[in-house]
Scaffold this motif. Structure first.
Motif, mmCIF file in Angstrom:
data_model
loop_
_atom_site.group_PDB
_atom_site.id
_atom_site.type_symbol
_atom_site.label_atom_id
_atom_site.label_comp_id
_atom_site.label_asym_id
_atom_site.label_seq_id
_atom_site.Cartn_x
_atom_site.Cartn_y
_atom_site.Cartn_z
ATOM 1 N N ALA A 287 0.844 -1.205 0.000
ATOM 2 C CA ALA A 287 0.000 0.000 0.000
ATOM 3 C C ALA A 287 0.878 1.254 0.000
ATOM 4 N N GLY A 288 1.960 1.209 0.788
ATOM 5 C CA GLY A 288 2.877 2.352 0.810
ATOM 6 C C GLY A 288 3.531 2.579 -0.538
ATOM 7 N N ILE A 289 3.890 1.491 -1.212
ATOM 8 C CA ILE A 289 4.542 1.614 -2.515
ATOM 9 C C ILE A 289 3.558 2.104 -3.577
ATOM 10 N N THR A 290 2.403 1.417 -3.667
ATOM 11 C CA THR A 290 1.431 1.780 -4.711
ATOM 12 C C THR A 290 0.833 3.152 -4.445
ATOM 13 N N GLY A 291 0.640 3.461 -3.162
ATOM 14 C CA GLY A 291 0.107 4.790 -2.850
ATOM 15 C C GLY A 291 1.057 5.891 -3.268
#
Length: 534
Positions: A287-291
């Motif tokens: 989620a941190g990466i895609t966000g």
């Protein structure tokens, strides 16, 4: 007539001489009938066994023979009728007080009588018999337990003698092993990976003469691998030179197999229980990466490029954490590959100090106590950095309201007693201890702290792989890790790393010079009384 008198005089004199010998002999002299009935005895019987002649004449010697010696004594007595008993036969004869004494008997049968002499065994011979009986009892006791055998090594001639159980375990011919085989043959089937350690332990015992124990593998001739737990002692002479080594071997193959099966079962159960937690961790990281990537894409469409670096840093951090988690899983599933090199541990810690301070946050104080003159270690520096960072993060999590973390180094000499406690060989080590003033652990929690996947954190907040990786790193490096903790009193985790006898590489020199300038001697061990054993 005169000639007859002259010929009779030597006979009478000889009879008187025999009587004197009979009276003065210190041996038991006896004349017995063929059925074993005692016909006459000399005075030594009264002195050595307490019997007066009238108490024993007319009885049979079998009534005074020790029950355990009865069959052998009967056989020896019967043999006298075929040929004289020249080789002394030893058996126990009952004293008048009820105790038994050892005598060595010789005898002959002549003219329907048995003439015998019994010599009281000297103390040193009795001691030898007791030791022989003890060794025989030991052999019988060992042979009654499956998978256990005994061996003895003549160090002067370099030969091992082993019983049947040891011969079969070590893949040797039992007949040759009973007669003695060269040292090289006895150790020929030791697994090549375990042989150097075994030879080092043997060398240590040759100097110390202390009890030693080591578990290692045997590569059997049939291709199978067997485990043996060997315990031995080296016997030294008055000048301290090793002359003999005795020991026992206990096969632990079945135990090892069961432990491996149990470990695999526990691993699978733990993996199943923690699948949700791992999925949660990866989901957060993704989620941190895609966000971050999504926000970067929006900013790029809007032409706002000033915030891109901030979002890129967040994405890279999440990717690094994901890679670290994957690394831990791989390390658990198979032994990680280490890249050991001579390392200045004080310099390594000094280089990490700023990173650790940023990681634990401003509400926790950090103290580094580096011992001056710390020995170098042959380790993988990157793995030690990961271990220290992991220990500091654990310490931080145990102090939600703030506290103090102390990192302390020291040189240690572990003797036989200490090395047995720590389950590592004797020798010189350097210790790296991380101490916190946090919540501490209950004894049952501390006992499981190094188990893979064991964690006290809520689901999704920890994988339980950190301490197990540290334990694996220490053991692969030839050292050990110990944990000292008391509920409400904080925790100390100490890494013991073997000393490297050599110089630190040139790339470490600058770090070491800077570190020595700022290091100060430690005034206490791990900053708390409870960790004095570290």
């Amino acid at each position: 007539m005169e000639n007859d008198k002259r010929s009779a005089r030597p006979t009478a004199a000889w009879t008187r001489a025999q009587d004197r010998f009979w009276q003065l002999s210190r041996e038991l002299l006896v004349v017995a009938l063929p059925d074993g009935t005692i016909e006459t005895i000399n005075p030594a019987w009264t002195e050595l066994l307490g019997y007066e002649p009238h108490e024993i004449v007319g009885t049979t010697f079998l009534g005074y023979t020790h029950p355990d010696d009865l069959n052998a004594t009967v056989s020896a007595f019967a043999g006298i009728f075929d040929q004289p008993l020249h080789i002394p036969f030893e058996y126990r004869f009952r004293h008048k007080d009820g105790s038994y004494r050892w005598f060595a008997w010789t005898g002959i049968c002549s003219e329907g009588r048995v003439y015998a002499a019994g010599r009281d065994l000297p103390p040193e011979r009795l001691h030898a018999k007791v030791m022989s009986d003890h060794e025989e009892f030991t052999r019988l006791a060992l042979s009654s337990v499956g998978g256990v055998g005994a061996w003895s090594a003549d160090l002067q001639h370099g030969r091992y003698v082993a019983d049947v159980a040891i011969a079969r375990l070590y893949g040797l011919d039992p007949v040759r092993a009973a007669g003695g085989v060269p040292t090289a043959d006895f150790l020929a089937n030791v697994h090549p990976d375990d042989l150097p350690t075994l030879q080092a332990e043997i060398a240590r015992s040759m100097v110390s003469g202390k009890d030693m124990a080591l578990e290692y593998r045997l590569r059997h001739p049939d291709g199978s691998i067997r485990w043996v737990l060997s315990r031995w002692r080296t016997h030294l002479d008055a000048d301290g030179r090793p002359v003999r080594r005795t020991g026992i071997g206990i096969e632990t193959t079945g135990q090892r197999n069961m432990e491996e099966q149990l470990r695999q079962a526990q691993k699978m159960e733990a993996v199943g229980q923690l699948t949700g937690g791992l999925a949660h961790d990866f989901n957060n990281l993704l989620a941190g990466i895609t966000g971050s990537l999504g926000l970067m894409q929006i900013r790029m469409r809007q032409g706002r490029l000033d915030d891109l670096e901030r979002y890129m840093t967040v994405a890279q951090g999440a990717a690094r954490r994901a890679a670290a988690l994957t690394h831990r899983l791989l390390a658990f599933s198979r032994r990680q590959t280490l890249d050991p090199k001579p390392t200045d541990v004080n310099g390594l810690i000094a280089g990490m100090e700023d990173l650790i301070r940023r990681t634990i946050g401003p509400h926790i104080a950090l103290e580094v106590v580096g011992t001056v003159g710390l020995w170098p270690a042959l380790i993988d520096p990157g793995q030690l950095e990961n271990a220290l960072l992991n220990l500091c993060i654990n310490a931080r999590d145990a102090m939600p309201d703030g506290g103090r973390i102390t990192i302390e180094t020291a040189n240690k000499w572990l003797d036989y007693s200490a090395s047995s406690t720590h389950d590592i060989p004797e020798g010189q080590y350097l210790s790296v201890c991380v101490t916190d003033t946090g919540t501490g652990m209950a004894p049952e929690v501390a006992a499981r702290a190094f188990e893979p996947f064991f964690t006290t954190k809520p689901l999704g907040e920890g994988t339980g792989l950190g301490l197990s990786m540290i334990h694996g790193f220490a053991r692969q490096s030839g050292g050990h890790v110990r944990i000292y903790s008391e509920a409400g009193e904080g925790t100390t985790v100490c890494l013991y790393l073997p000393r490297h006898y050599g110089d630190v590489g040139s790339d470490e020199v600058a770090h070491r010079v800077a570190e020595v300038a700022r290091a100060r001697p430690a005034s206490r061990c791990c900053s708390r009384t409870r960790a004095s054993t570290c």
